[in-house]
Design a protein around this motif. Structure first.
Motif: not given
Length: 204
Positions: A51-57, A114-122, A124-137
């Motif tokens: 949600c972009s409004h959630c991101a803004a908050f 969000q633009d890096r993972w949720a709204f990517t042209r690729g 989103p699950i792959v990009e989410l995985g990259k974010m999770a890896a950065l968080a140590g998962m």
């Protein structure tokens, strides 16, 4: 690809019978919150990670809320997953599969990017995985989380319960509670408005 909201609600309806039993046994479904448990005001935030409004908050208002209301012990903030689509649902499952103390930082990072993972042209699950890896998962844990249908059903069931109890129609939505008073508010808001609503329910 996102499924229509109607499809996610249908899935939530199917998930409802699984909610109470899962929440009682799975630590991943325990409350995610920041602030003093004895704070005079509790604020529940219902949000979706896509949600972009959630991101803004999260970007514009939450830092001041944390500094001026949460850290001083006035407000305890409880985060309630309210996924609006399948990507948000997968992200919520991943966030809840991290240690509880990492939940806030990870979700704030997802909202800020969000633009890096949720709204990517690729994918989103792959990009989410990259974010999770950065968080140590680890990759295996990530794959287990995004494919954990029981966890996702429980998250959807909690969303459905929130719709019934708080009449949530949009994200973000908030429930301000204190001193026996409850004020519900939908939509992004400024810090000043947030503080006004806190004052409305704060015990004298």
């Amino acid at each position: 690809m996102r499924l229509p909201r109607r499809s996610l609600l249908a899935a939530a309806a199917l998930a409802a019978p699984f909610a109470s039993s899962a929440q009682g046994t799975d630590p991943r479904l325990s409350e995610r919150a920041v602030g003093n448990p004895k704070a005079p005001v509790t604020v529940m935030e219902f949000y979706s990670l896509t949600c972009s409004h959630c991101a803004a908050f999260s970007r514009d208002t939450f830092p001041e809320v944390k500094q001026r209301l949460i850290d001083p012990g006035i407000v305890r903030m409880v985060f309630r997953d309210f996924p609006l689509d399948q990507i948000a649902l997968a992200a919520a499952a991943v966030a809840r599969s991290l240690p509880a103390e990492r939940y806030e930082a990870f979700t704030k990072t997802l909202l800020a990017s969000q633009d890096r993972w949720a709204f990517t042209r690729g994918d989103p699950i792959v990009e989410l995985g990259k974010m999770a890896a950065l968080a140590g998962m680890p990759k295996a844990q990530f794959e287990q989380a995004v494919n954990d249908e029981a966890l996702k059903r429980a998250i959807l069931a909690d969303r459905m319960a929130a719709e019934r109890e708080f009449n949530i129609q949009a994200t973000p939505s908030f429930s301000f509670q204190g001193g026996g008073k409850v004020v519900n508010q939908s939509g992004n808001m400024s810090f000043d408005r947030f503080q006004q609503l806190v004052q409305q329910v704060k015990p004298a």
